[in-house]
Motif scaffolding. Structure first.
Motif, PDB file in Angstrom:
ATOM      1  N   LEU A   1       0.996  -1.225  -0.152  1.00  0.00           N
ATOM      2  CA  LEU A   1      -0.022   0.021  -0.015  1.00  0.00           C
ATOM      3  C   LEU A   1       0.843   1.343   0.101  1.00  0.00           C
ATOM      4  CD1 LEU A   1      -2.774  -1.014   2.740  1.00  0.00           C
ATOM      5  CD2 LEU A   1      -2.929  -0.930   0.294  1.00  0.00           C
ATOM      6  N   CYS A   2       0.418   2.252  -0.854  1.00  0.00           N
ATOM      7  CA  CYS A   2       1.472   3.437  -0.939  1.00  0.00           C
ATOM      8  C   CYS A   2       0.452   4.530  -0.997  1.00  0.00           C
ATOM      9  CB  CYS A   2       2.183   3.276  -2.235  1.00  0.00           C
ATOM     10  SG  CYS A   2       3.695   4.580  -2.309  1.00  0.00           S
ATOM     11  N   SER A   3       0.997   5.550  -0.362  1.00  0.00           N
ATOM     12  CA  SER A   3       0.359   7.023  -0.331  1.00  0.00           C
ATOM     13  C   SER A   3       1.076   8.222  -1.126  1.00  0.00           C
ATOM     14  CB  SER A   3       0.049   7.287   1.041  1.00  0.00           C
ATOM     15  OG  SER A   3      -0.103   8.761   1.022  1.00  0.00           O
ATOM     16  N   GLU A   4       0.434   8.799  -2.055  1.00  0.00           N
ATOM     17  CA  GLU A   4       1.282   9.777  -2.749  1.00  0.00           C
ATOM     18  C   GLU A   4       1.897  10.749  -1.834  1.00  0.00           C
ATOM     19  OE1 GLU A   4       0.312  12.928  -6.587  1.00  0.00           O
ATOM     20  OE2 GLU A   4      -1.089  11.422  -5.888  1.00  0.00           O
ATOM     21  N   ASP A   5       1.360  11.187  -0.816  1.00  0.00           N
ATOM     22  CA  ASP A   5       1.935  12.035   0.332  1.00  0.00           C
ATOM     23  C   ASP A   5       2.896  11.744   1.061  1.00  0.00           C
ATOM     24  OD1 ASP A   5       0.453  14.282  -1.152  1.00  0.00           O
ATOM     25  OD2 ASP A   5      -1.407  13.716   0.188  1.00  0.00           O
ATOM     26  N   ASN A   6       2.638  10.286   1.327  1.00  0.00           N
ATOM     27  CA  ASN A   6       3.406   9.713   2.681  1.00  0.00           C
ATOM     28  C   ASN A   6       4.156   8.435   2.318  1.00  0.00           C
ATOM     29  OD1 ASN A   6       0.767  10.537   4.212  1.00  0.00           O
ATOM     30  ND2 ASN A   6       2.681  11.631   5.016  1.00  0.00           N
ATOM     31  N   GLY A   7       4.369   8.110   1.028  1.00  0.00           N
ATOM     32  CA  GLY A   7       4.895   6.956   0.530  1.00  0.00           C
ATOM     33  C   GLY A   7       4.302   5.823   1.000  1.00  0.00           C
ATOM     34  N   CYS A   8       5.412   4.586   1.148  1.00  0.00           N
ATOM     35  CA  CYS A   8       5.041   3.245   1.494  1.00  0.00           C
ATOM     36  C   CYS A   8       4.217   3.449   3.132  1.00  0.00           C
ATOM     37  CB  CYS A   8       6.087   2.457   1.646  1.00  0.00           C
ATOM     38  SG  CYS A   8       6.931   2.206  -0.048  1.00  0.00           S
ATOM     39  N   ILE A   9       3.140   2.378   3.131  1.00  0.00           N
ATOM     40  CA  ILE A   9       2.346   2.348   4.205  1.00  0.00           C
ATOM     41  C   ILE A   9       2.715   0.824   4.726  1.00  0.00           C
ATOM     42  CG2 ILE A   9      -0.072   2.153   5.372  1.00  0.00           C
ATOM     43  CD1 ILE A   9      -0.833   4.442   3.110  1.00  0.00           C
ATOM     44  N   THR A  10       2.617  -0.229   3.891  1.00  0.00           N
ATOM     45  CA  THR A  10       2.921  -1.672   4.067  1.00  0.00           C
ATOM     46  C   THR A  10       3.559  -1.894   2.910  1.00  0.00           C
ATOM     47  OG1 THR A  10       0.899  -2.475   3.050  1.00  0.00           O
ATOM     48  CG2 THR A  10       0.641  -1.899   5.212  1.00  0.00           C
ATOM     49  N   CYS A  11       4.680  -3.111   3.261  1.00  0.00           N
ATOM     50  CA  CYS A  11       5.673  -3.316   2.492  1.00  0.00           C
ATOM     51  C   CYS A  11       5.343  -4.862   2.065  1.00  0.00           C
ATOM     52  CB  CYS A  11       6.973  -3.352   3.087  1.00  0.00           C
ATOM     53  SG  CYS A  11       7.513  -1.584   3.596  1.00  0.00           S
ATOM     54  N   HIS A  12       5.932  -5.447   1.129  1.00  0.00           N
ATOM     55  CA  HIS A  12       6.108  -6.829   1.017  1.00  0.00           C
ATOM     56  C   HIS A  12       6.765  -7.637   1.873  1.00  0.00           C
ATOM     57  CE1 HIS A  12       4.304  -6.749  -3.371  1.00  0.00           C
ATOM     58  NE2 HIS A  12       4.838  -5.668  -3.628  1.00  0.00           N
ATOM     59  N   HIS A  13       6.462  -9.017   1.872  1.00  0.00           N
ATOM     60  CA  HIS A  13       7.106  -9.877   2.819  1.00  0.00           C
ATOM     61  C   HIS A  13       8.621  -9.900   2.769  1.00  0.00           C
ATOM     62  CE1 HIS A  13       7.484 -13.142   5.506  1.00  0.00           C
ATOM     63  NE2 HIS A  13       7.912 -13.982   4.768  1.00  0.00           N
ATOM     64  N   ARG A  14       9.435  -9.910   3.803  1.00  0.00           N
ATOM     65  CA  ARG A  14      10.669  -9.767   3.901  1.00  0.00           C
ATOM     66  C   ARG A  14      11.261  -8.305   3.929  1.00  0.00           C
ATOM     67  NH1 ARG A  14      13.102 -15.376   1.024  1.00  0.00           N
ATOM     68  NH2 ARG A  14      11.894 -16.709   2.065  1.00  0.00           N
ATOM     69  N   LEU A  15      10.524  -7.530   3.552  1.00  0.00           N
ATOM     70  CA  LEU A  15      11.001  -6.074   3.606  1.00  0.00           C
ATOM     71  C   LEU A  15      10.914  -5.295   4.780  1.00  0.00           C
ATOM     72  CD1 LEU A  15      10.257  -5.077  -0.178  1.00  0.00           C
ATOM     73  CD2 LEU A  15      12.548  -5.720   0.790  1.00  0.00           C
ATOM     74  N   PHE A  16      11.672  -4.526   5.195  1.00  0.00           N
ATOM     75  CA  PHE A  16      11.438  -3.546   6.207  1.00  0.00           C
ATOM     76  C   PHE A  16      10.627  -2.238   5.862  1.00  0.00           C
ATOM     77  CE2 PHE A  16      14.315  -6.716   7.506  1.00  0.00           C
ATOM     78  CZ  PHE A  16      13.834  -7.139   8.767  1.00  0.00           C
ATOM     79  N   LEU A  17       9.645  -1.802   6.688  1.00  0.00           N
ATOM     80  CA  LEU A  17       8.937  -0.272   6.605  1.00  0.00           C
ATOM     81  C   LEU A  17       9.975   0.743   7.389  1.00  0.00           C
ATOM     82  CD1 LEU A  17       7.022   1.578   5.521  1.00  0.00           C
ATOM     83  CD2 LEU A  17       5.577   1.036   7.537  1.00  0.00           C
TER      84      LEU A  17
END
Length: 205
Positions: A40-56
């Motif tokens: 999930l991504c926001s145009e104003d705030n960037g990533c909200i949730t990441c794919h598995h194994r990645l860190f937010l």
């Protein structure tokens, strides 16, 4: 004349549409670049949730915050895996470059020394700075020297001209750690032995 005006209006309208489309493409490209690895991504705030194994990773710019998905957390952060999202959490100490948990540092920034998970500008008492590893190493607190031993040579106490005598000192049990920077605990010195032995024994050549 009307035909010319119509053509001018059509040209102006086409240019405006082209400019708008170009702006939308640039915004979409920028959003796509900022949302790499996002679920999930926001145009104003960037990533909200990441794919598995990645860190937010979330950082702040004034009152705004931005999210980014990364494979490894940057210096000053450590990774925490969760059921829903993996996060990069910031080390509590600003002088810590790498930490195991929020309050336990594993590597300090330049000009700081590491000791028991904390960073210090100067090493605490009973420790010594190790410039190579940037760590504070425990030092030993030796007790007093013992009396010098009897002068001997190959187990004999007489019959030779010169022998050796030794003395030792104990080290505090609380600081007798492997790798600790300890001063010498054994000393030897040359000594003169008794020349004649009872029974006429002589020193071996």
């Amino acid at each position: 004349m009307q035909w010319i005006i119509f053509m001018l209006l059509l040209f102006i309208s086409s240019m405006e549409m082209l400019t708008q489309n170009r702006g939308k493409k640039q915004a979409s490209a920028g959003l796509l670049e900022n949302c790499t690895g996002c679920v999930l991504c926001s145009e104003d705030n960037g990533c909200i949730t990441c794919h598995h194994r990645l860190f937010l990773l979330i950082w702040r710019d004034g009152i705004r915050q931005y999210g980014m998905c990364v494979h490894t957390c940057p210096p000053g952060y450590f990774g925490v895996r969760g059921l829903e999202v993996n996060r990069c959490t910031k080390c509590r100490s600003p002088s810590c470059e790498s930490c195991f948990s929020r309050d336990f540092c594993m590597k300090c920034k330049d000009k700081f020394y590491l000791h028991k998970g904390q960073c210090f500008r100067q090493c605490p008492p009973s420790t010594a700075a190790q410039p190579g590893t940037r760590e504070c190493q425990e030092t030993c607190e030796p007790g007093p020297w013992s009396q010098w031993s009897t002068c001997t040579h190959e187990g004999r106490t007489c019959g030779c001209k010169w022998g050796l005598e030794t003395r030792i000192r104990e080290v505090s049990g609380t600081t007798r750690e492997e790798g600790a920077a300890c001063p010498a605990r054994l000393e030897t010195r040359k000594c003169r032995m008794r020349k004649h032995c009872p029974g006429g024994e002589h020193c071996a050549a």
